[in-house]
Enzyme design. Structure first.
Site, PDB file in Angstrom:
ATOM      1  N   HIS A   1       0.829  -1.211   0.000  1.00  0.00           N
ATOM      2  CA  HIS A   1       0.000   0.000   0.000  1.00  0.00           C
ATOM      3  C   HIS A   1       0.862   1.259   0.000  1.00  0.00           C
ATOM      4  O   HIS A   1       0.998   1.935   1.017  1.00  0.00           O
ATOM      5  CB  HIS A   1      -0.944  -0.016   1.202  1.00  0.00           C
ATOM      6  CG  HIS A   1      -2.098  -0.943   1.012  1.00  0.00           C
ATOM      7  ND1 HIS A   1      -2.811  -1.480   2.040  1.00  0.00           N
ATOM      8  CD2 HIS A   1      -2.668  -1.423  -0.117  1.00  0.00           C
ATOM      9  CE1 HIS A   1      -3.768  -2.260   1.558  1.00  0.00           C
ATOM     10  NE2 HIS A   1      -3.696  -2.246   0.258  1.00  0.00           N
TER      11      HIS A   1
ATOM     12  N   HIS B   1      -0.507  -8.859   0.752  1.00  0.00           N
ATOM     13  CA  HIS B   1      -1.616  -8.991   1.710  1.00  0.00           C
ATOM     14  C   HIS B   1      -2.268 -10.360   1.694  1.00  0.00           C
ATOM     15  O   HIS B   1      -3.034 -10.690   2.588  1.00  0.00           O
ATOM     16  CB  HIS B   1      -2.687  -7.933   1.400  1.00  0.00           C
ATOM     17  CG  HIS B   1      -2.120  -6.581   1.155  1.00  0.00           C
ATOM     18  ND1 HIS B   1      -1.811  -6.104  -0.099  1.00  0.00           N
ATOM     19  CD2 HIS B   1      -1.754  -5.617   2.019  1.00  0.00           C
ATOM     20  CE1 HIS B   1      -1.290  -4.894   0.003  1.00  0.00           C
ATOM     21  NE2 HIS B   1      -1.242  -4.574   1.285  1.00  0.00           N
TER      22      HIS B   1
ATOM     23  N   CYS C   1       2.972 -12.207   2.142  1.00  0.00           N
ATOM     24  CA  CYS C   1       3.983 -12.245   3.208  1.00  0.00           C
ATOM     25  C   CYS C   1       3.894 -13.578   3.957  1.00  0.00           C
ATOM     26  O   CYS C   1       2.790 -14.023   4.308  1.00  0.00           O
ATOM     27  CB  CYS C   1       3.750 -11.090   4.179  1.00  0.00           C
ATOM     28  SG  CYS C   1       4.916 -11.155   5.561  1.00  0.00           S
TER      29      CYS C   1
ATOM     30  N   GLU D   1      -6.050  -7.997   3.429  1.00  0.00           N
ATOM     31  CA  GLU D   1      -5.559  -9.144   4.215  1.00  0.00           C
ATOM     32  C   GLU D   1      -6.723  -9.894   4.867  1.00  0.00           C
ATOM     33  O   GLU D   1      -6.734 -11.134   4.926  1.00  0.00           O
ATOM     34  CB  GLU D   1      -4.565  -8.670   5.287  1.00  0.00           C
ATOM     35  CG  GLU D   1      -3.982  -9.845   6.058  1.00  0.00           C
ATOM     36  CD  GLU D   1      -3.106  -9.416   7.228  1.00  0.00           C
ATOM     37  OE1 GLU D   1      -2.380  -8.410   7.109  1.00  0.00           O
ATOM     38  OE2 GLU D   1      -3.159 -10.094   8.267  1.00  0.00           O
TER      39      GLU D   1
ATOM     40  N   THR E   1      -2.446  -8.984  10.751  1.00  0.00           N
ATOM     41  CA  THR E   1      -1.057  -8.811  11.200  1.00  0.00           C
ATOM     42  C   THR E   1      -0.705  -7.355  11.537  1.00  0.00           C
ATOM     43  O   THR E   1       0.334  -7.107  12.144  1.00  0.00           O
ATOM     44  CB  THR E   1      -0.077  -9.270  10.101  1.00  0.00           C
ATOM     45  OG1 THR E   1      -0.342  -8.514   8.918  1.00  0.00           O
ATOM     46  CG2 THR E   1      -0.204 -10.744   9.827  1.00  0.00           C
TER      47      THR E   1
ATOM     48  N   ASN F   1      -1.078  -0.515   8.879  1.00  0.00           N
ATOM     49  CA  ASN F   1      -0.076  -0.328   9.934  1.00  0.00           C
ATOM     50  C   ASN F   1       0.336   1.138  10.060  1.00  0.00           C
ATOM     51  O   ASN F   1       0.692   1.593  11.140  1.00  0.00           O
ATOM     52  CB  ASN F   1       1.104  -1.294   9.752  1.00  0.00           C
ATOM     53  CG  ASN F   1       2.072  -0.851   8.723  1.00  0.00           C
ATOM     54  OD1 ASN F   1       2.952  -0.057   9.012  1.00  0.00           O
ATOM     55  ND2 ASN F   1       1.914  -1.333   7.491  1.00  0.00           N
TER      56      ASN F   1
HETATM   57 FE1  SF4 Z   1       4.519  -9.127   6.559  1.00  0.00          FE
HETATM   58 FE2  SF4 Z   1       4.163  -7.660   8.754  1.00  0.00          FE
HETATM   59 FE3  SF4 Z   1       5.258  -6.589   6.624  1.00  0.00          FE
HETATM   60 FE4  SF4 Z   1       2.663  -7.216   6.586  1.00  0.00          FE
HETATM   61  S1  SF4 Z   1       3.651  -5.653   7.861  1.00  0.00           S
HETATM   62  S2  SF4 Z   1       4.137  -7.585   4.958  1.00  0.00           S
HETATM   63  S3  SF4 Z   1       2.708  -9.101   7.848  1.00  0.00           S
HETATM   64  S4  SF4 Z   1       6.126  -8.278   7.850  1.00  0.00           S
END
Ligand code: SF4
Length: 323
Positions: free
Chosen positions: A49, A83, A105, A135, A174, A234
């Protein structure tokens, strides 16, 4: 005043910040696929993203689509984003004879496998996450409809009615807030003591570490800039963590041009971090923009060191064409 009249600004860079191992692997997968197969390479959904990353890959010959039906008959490979995807996607790709490369991932794949194991053991599964995030769509799509119930809030955890309270399991997205998620898990554990889940939540190391660094820095600064995309889970969580940790003003920006300077009037200290899908070059761009207005005194504050590495998807690992 030093710096030709510019006011001083103490800048604390959060560490770790920016790219995680899963994002590096996903971007490298597209680049390696382009090197091996040539352009075009199709990518289902934004590989990570971040618009800057997506535009850079587009310039090299990647074509981004949301669904496979946008792709014409082709010999070009199709990459699945970091994702993860519902099971129906690789199945559709097989029917259409696409060459597929799965850049999901490994830490998302781990959650998929956990959900499958719970399902095979006959457990009803709760997924803690945000509706509509790719995700979450991918994780729910690992199992037949109805096998997983999504819980987004404490209120939903308080009112959820399972089919069998003694036979429940949970998994999580995650990239959630560590503290919000542990509150939701605490509600579920209090209501359903037999619920089975991971030892810690499935929140990944990168999400956890970036939030820890922000918690250290946020109480020390007047403002916190999070470099990241609005659709990056995140990155959004980093902004919330900064606000809750006592920072008066936290803002998520994609590029330096997004900074609202009027909101930063009078600050003397600034924290800077970046979501797991934001490249360091954009952090540098933001710092350059501040350096034009302030005399910067930059330091780094680290919550922990990271040295995670995920190898490329197997079909991309060894090919002289890519060297
Ligand atoms: Fe993998 Fe965490 Fe990165 Fe997402 S944020 S791609 S789960 S390491």
């Amino acid at each position: 005043m030093p710096g030709g009249g510019k006011p001083p600004l103490r800048v604390i860079l959060c560490s770790p910040r920016g790219f995680c191992a899963g994002v590096v692997r996903a971007i490298d997968s597209v680049e390696r696929a382009l090197a091996i197969h040539g352009a075009p390479v199709y990518v289902r959904h934004e590989i990570v993203h971040n618009r800057y990353v997506v535009d850079s890959l587009k310039a090299k010959g990647a074509i981004f689509v949301e669904e496979l039906d946008e792709i014409p008959e082709t010999d070009a490979p199709v990459v699945f984003s970091a994702h993860g995807v519902p099971k129906s996607v690789p199945e559709d790709a097989r029917v259409r004879n696409f060459i597929t490369l799965d850049a999901t991932c490994p830490l998302v794949t781990k959650v998929h496998r956990e959900a499958e194991i719970h399902f095979r053991r006959g457990r009803e599964i709760v997924l803690i996450g945000h509706a509509g995030h790719p995700e979450v769509v991918g994780t729910m799509g690992q199992l037949p409809e109805g096998a997983i119930t999504l819980i987004q809030t404490i209120e939903e955890a308080q009112t959820f009615i399972p089919r069998d309270a003694g036979n429940l399991a949970f998994v999580t997205q995650t990239t959630l807030s560590v503290s919000d998620t542990s509150e939701i898990v605490a509600v579920l554990r209090a209501r359903f003591p037999a619920i089975v889940g991971p030892h810690k939540e499935d929140i990944c190391y990168a999400t956890t570490n970036r939030q820890e660094a922000v918690k250290l820095v946020a109480p020390l600064v007047d403002a916190m800039v999070v470099v990241g995309a609005p659709n990056s889970s995140n990155s959004q969580r980093l902004k919330e963590v900064a606000e809750r940790a006592g920072c008066g003003y936290a803002v998520l920006v994609q590029r330096a041009a997004d900074i609202d300077w009027t909101r930063l009037d009078g600050i003397t200290s600034l924290g800077v971090t970046a979501g797991a899908s934001a490249p360091e070059v954009l952090v540098e761009e933001v710092l350059d923009a501040f350096a034009q207005r302030y005399e910067l005194h930059v330091e780094t504050m680290a919550a922990t060191e990271e040295n995670m590495f995920f190898p490329l998807p197997r079909p991309l690992r060894t090919s002289e064409a890519a060297e």
